[in-house]
Design a protein around this motif. Sequence first.
Motif, PDB file in Angstrom:
ATOM      1  N   ASP A 100      45.681  44.556  50.151  1.00 52.33           N
ATOM      2  CA  ASP A 100      45.160  44.762  48.799  1.00 52.33           C
ATOM      3  C   ASP A 100      43.751  45.326  48.933  1.00 52.33           C
ATOM      4  O   ASP A 100      42.810  44.596  49.223  1.00 52.33           O
ATOM      5  CB  ASP A 100      45.151  43.409  48.079  1.00 52.33           C
ATOM      6  CG  ASP A 100      44.579  43.459  46.668  1.00 52.33           C
ATOM      7  OD1 ASP A 100      44.134  44.534  46.226  1.00 52.33           O
ATOM      8  OD2 ASP A 100      44.576  42.392  46.022  1.00 52.33           O
ATOM      9  N   LYS A 124      45.915  45.890  40.968  1.00 50.68           N
ATOM     10  CA  LYS A 124      46.312  45.830  42.381  1.00 50.68           C
ATOM     11  C   LYS A 124      46.559  44.403  42.848  1.00 50.68           C
ATOM     12  O   LYS A 124      47.565  44.126  43.496  1.00 50.68           O
ATOM     13  CB  LYS A 124      45.205  46.403  43.284  1.00 50.68           C
ATOM     14  CG  LYS A 124      45.161  47.843  43.466  1.00 50.68           C
ATOM     15  CD  LYS A 124      44.155  48.261  44.527  1.00 50.68           C
ATOM     16  CE  LYS A 124      42.810  47.601  44.481  1.00 50.68           C
ATOM     17  NZ  LYS A 124      41.976  47.889  43.339  1.00 50.68           N
ATOM     18  N   VAL A 130      48.872  48.171  48.770  1.00 51.54           N
ATOM     19  CA  VAL A 130      48.773  48.321  47.323  1.00 51.54           C
ATOM     20  C   VAL A 130      47.425  48.960  47.014  1.00 51.54           C
ATOM     21  O   VAL A 130      46.370  48.387  47.317  1.00 51.54           O
ATOM     22  CB  VAL A 130      48.933  46.964  46.609  1.00 51.54           C
ATOM     23  CG1 VAL A 130      48.874  47.151  45.101  1.00 51.54           C
ATOM     24  CG2 VAL A 130      50.253  46.299  47.017  1.00 51.54           C
TER      25      VAL A 130
END
Length: 180
Positions: free
Chosen positions: A91, A16, A8
């Motif tokens: 992430d 995010k 992401v």
Amino acid sequence: MSPQVFIVIGPAGSGKTSIAQQTAKDHEAAYLDKDRVSGRFVEFALAATGHDPTDRESNDYYRDNLLPLEYETLMDVAGVNLRLGRSVVLDAPFGAYFGDPDYLTRTAESFHWPTSTITVVRVRVPKDVLRTRLIRRGLERDQWKLAHWDEYWSLYGRLECAWSGVEYLDFNNEAPLPVD
């Protein structure tokens, strides 16, 4: 079924983390946030070497020395989870690596990732909404970004990922945050 990789990406304040955490929950995947994996060590290293621990965007020492270690650590931890059969959600902004089409292929090979489907979730948000979110969240690490907004946006706000061998999924996250 082989494990999946979800990466992401998007600028700070784009959402995010919320999207990555929901993706991890939906796919029963390990959630790996770069800042949680290595952020405290990076802040310590920056302070110990006389640098501002909240300024990463304009800091050559960070970009040349610490940023590569952060991402190598993140990708190594992802590889361990994937070899255990666990899907992962990463992430992190990854902006420093967007221009290298072979970055993920090389990284997966370096850290012995098993064959996996890789989906890159690009979180999109307009400039004005992003700036408002950064102001509202009030984090110290966002102060440089806000103080140098036009420079920050020109460098990081419109980066496009050129990775090959991945599936792309765009997520429009432009809705303003609710008023408190």
